[in-house]
Scaffold this motif. Sequence first.
Motif, PDB file in Angstrom:
ATOM      1  N   GLU A 126       0.818  -1.223   0.000  1.00 19.31           N
ATOM      2  CA  GLU A 126       0.000   0.000   0.000  1.00 19.31           C
ATOM      3  C   GLU A 126       0.852   1.274   0.000  1.00 19.31           C
ATOM      4  O   GLU A 126       0.676   2.163   0.841  1.00 19.31           O
ATOM      5  N   ILE A 127       1.791   1.324  -0.937  1.00 15.31           N
ATOM      6  CA  ILE A 127       2.599   2.544  -1.090  1.00 15.31           C
ATOM      7  C   ILE A 127       1.819   3.476  -2.034  1.00 15.31           C
ATOM      8  O   ILE A 127       1.529   3.086  -3.170  1.00 15.31           O
ATOM      9  N   PRO A 128       1.489   4.677  -1.599  1.00 18.95           N
ATOM     10  CA  PRO A 128       0.705   5.568  -2.462  1.00 18.95           C
ATOM     11  C   PRO A 128       1.546   6.143  -3.606  1.00 18.95           C
ATOM     12  O   PRO A 128       2.490   6.906  -3.374  1.00 18.95           O
ATOM     13  N   LEU A 129       1.186   5.772  -4.838  1.00 16.65           N
ATOM     14  CA  LEU A 129       1.994   6.141  -6.007  1.00 16.65           C
ATOM     15  C   LEU A 129       2.020   7.638  -6.264  1.00 16.65           C
ATOM     16  O   LEU A 129       3.002   8.171  -6.797  1.00 16.65           O
ATOM     17  N   ASN A 130       0.937   8.317  -5.886  1.00 19.41           N
ATOM     18  CA  ASN A 130       0.853   9.743  -6.203  1.00 19.41           C
ATOM     19  C   ASN A 130       1.444  10.641  -5.126  1.00 19.41           C
ATOM     20  O   ASN A 130       1.444  11.857  -5.270  1.00 19.41           O
ATOM     21  N   ARG A 131       1.949  10.032  -4.072  1.00 21.44           N
ATOM     22  CA  ARG A 131       2.494  10.852  -2.991  1.00 21.44           C
ATOM     23  C   ARG A 131       3.988  11.117  -3.234  1.00 21.44           C
ATOM     24  O   ARG A 131       4.681  10.268  -3.811  1.00 21.44           O
ATOM     25  N   LYS A 132       4.447  12.279  -2.787  1.00 18.63           N
ATOM     26  CA  LYS A 132       5.885  12.546  -2.889  1.00 18.63           C
ATOM     27  C   LYS A 132       6.629  11.698  -1.855  1.00 18.63           C
ATOM     28  O   LYS A 132       6.090  11.438  -0.766  1.00 18.63           O
ATOM     29  N   VAL A 133       7.847  11.332  -2.192  1.00 15.03           N
ATOM     30  CA  VAL A 133       8.634  10.456  -1.318  1.00 15.03           C
ATOM     31  C   VAL A 133       8.767  11.052   0.089  1.00 15.03           C
ATOM     32  O   VAL A 133       8.647  10.349   1.094  1.00 15.03           O
ATOM     33  N   ASN A 134       8.969  12.389   0.159  1.00 20.15           N
ATOM     34  CA  ASN A 134       9.145  12.986   1.492  1.00 20.15           C
ATOM     35  C   ASN A 134       7.832  13.112   2.279  1.00 20.15           C
ATOM     36  O   ASN A 134       7.831  13.569   3.411  1.00 20.15           O
ATOM     37  N   GLN A 135       6.711  12.692   1.637  1.00 23.20           N
ATOM     38  CA  GLN A 135       5.436  12.702   2.381  1.00 23.20           C
ATOM     39  C   GLN A 135       5.062  11.293   2.856  1.00 23.20           C
ATOM     40  O   GLN A 135       4.006  11.093   3.454  1.00 23.20           O
ATOM     41  N   LEU A 136       5.932  10.328   2.578  1.00 28.79           N
ATOM     42  CA  LEU A 136       5.640   8.954   3.024  1.00 28.79           C
ATOM     43  C   LEU A 136       5.974   8.812   4.504  1.00 28.79           C
ATOM     44  O   LEU A 136       6.900   9.477   5.001  1.00 28.79           O
ATOM     45  N   SER A 137       5.250   7.931   5.169  1.00 31.58           N
ATOM     46  CA  SER A 137       5.626   7.647   6.559  1.00 31.58           C
ATOM     47  C   SER A 137       6.984   6.933   6.542  1.00 31.58           C
ATOM     48  O   SER A 137       7.406   6.404   5.498  1.00 31.58           O
ATOM     49  N   LYS A 138       7.633   6.918   7.685  1.00 29.80           N
ATOM     50  CA  LYS A 138       8.933   6.252   7.787  1.00 29.80           C
ATOM     51  C   LYS A 138       8.824   4.775   7.363  1.00 29.80           C
ATOM     52  O   LYS A 138       9.684   4.235   6.672  1.00 29.80           O
ATOM     53  N   GLU A 139       7.706   4.146   7.767  1.00 28.16           N
ATOM     54  CA  GLU A 139       7.501   2.726   7.458  1.00 28.16           C
ATOM     55  C   GLU A 139       7.383   2.513   5.951  1.00 28.16           C
ATOM     56  O   GLU A 139       8.017   1.624   5.382  1.00 28.16           O
ATOM     57  N   LYS A 140       6.548   3.347   5.297  1.00 27.57           N
ATOM     58  CA  LYS A 140       6.351   3.192   3.842  1.00 27.57           C
ATOM     59  C   LYS A 140       7.669   3.483   3.101  1.00 27.57           C
ATOM     60  O   LYS A 140       7.999   2.847   2.113  1.00 27.57           O
TER      61      LYS A 140
END
Length: 240
Positions: A126-140
Amino acid sequence: MTVSEQPCLVIKNVSKRYRSGRFVLRNINLQVPQGYVCGIVGAPGTGKTTLTRLLGGLIRPTTGEICIFGQNIAQDTPYYRQLVSCVLHDSALYPKFKVKDLLLWLQRLYRHWDEKRCYSLVRGFEIPLNRKVNQLSKEKHNWLSLIIALSARPKLMIVDEPGKELSPAEKREMLKLLAQDVVNHGTTVVFTTSIEDEIREFADYGFRLEAGQLFPCELKKGVGHEAYMQPFAMERMVQS
Ligand SMILES: Nc1ncnc2c1ncn2[C@@H]1O[C@H](COP(=O)(O)OP(=O)(O)OP(=O)(O)O)[C@@H](O)[C@H]1O
């Protein structure tokens, strides 16, 4: 020795001293055959990240050499970079890229990129493709780093403390994913950890890093990883 018997990784007399201090690694010798999991356990500050960064070609040894399939990595050829994926526990991916753009860019960079597997793992975790990398949680972010490393279809995966910042259950899942890659694709995996039980469960061969040197760990072979356990003489892996 035939090509198929050639060790994937050979570490010859490798020592490392940072400019500012003492020797962190002292005359390390290790051979890792193809298609095995080699685990290295060490307490904090013993040099696990240093060893990982050396194997990934990110820093140079003070003495000695590291060869992948017989080639000294100091030569830093594109050939070597296609063979090896190195994941540090604090790896930073390009922060401003959207995940989907990062994956497209990497797909062009890696000759053996496995697009199908990549998107299957991205969906699965469940990695959100449209999100910027720096907006991902540490886990993702952690998962994405591993997914990218696996999708490059390396011959050798070097992973520094996989899942260090994940829950114990997710960490196990990450280690299982790595072990599966060995079974399914014959990848060779070298991982570090501070937890000896992880070596017992997931590694074919384990070593303890202490005072800058490697010592073999006793493993209870066959516990949970019979599928990819094959006999191999440990003496061939560590040469003193
Ligand atoms: N760039 C550097 N310059 C100088 N000393 C360093 C550098 N990087 C690491 N060290 C030192 O080398 C030693 C080993 O550090 P390293 O990060 O490799 O250990 P580690 O086993 O990965 O630790 P941890 O489990 O805490 O991540 C430590 O004493 C550390 O302070």
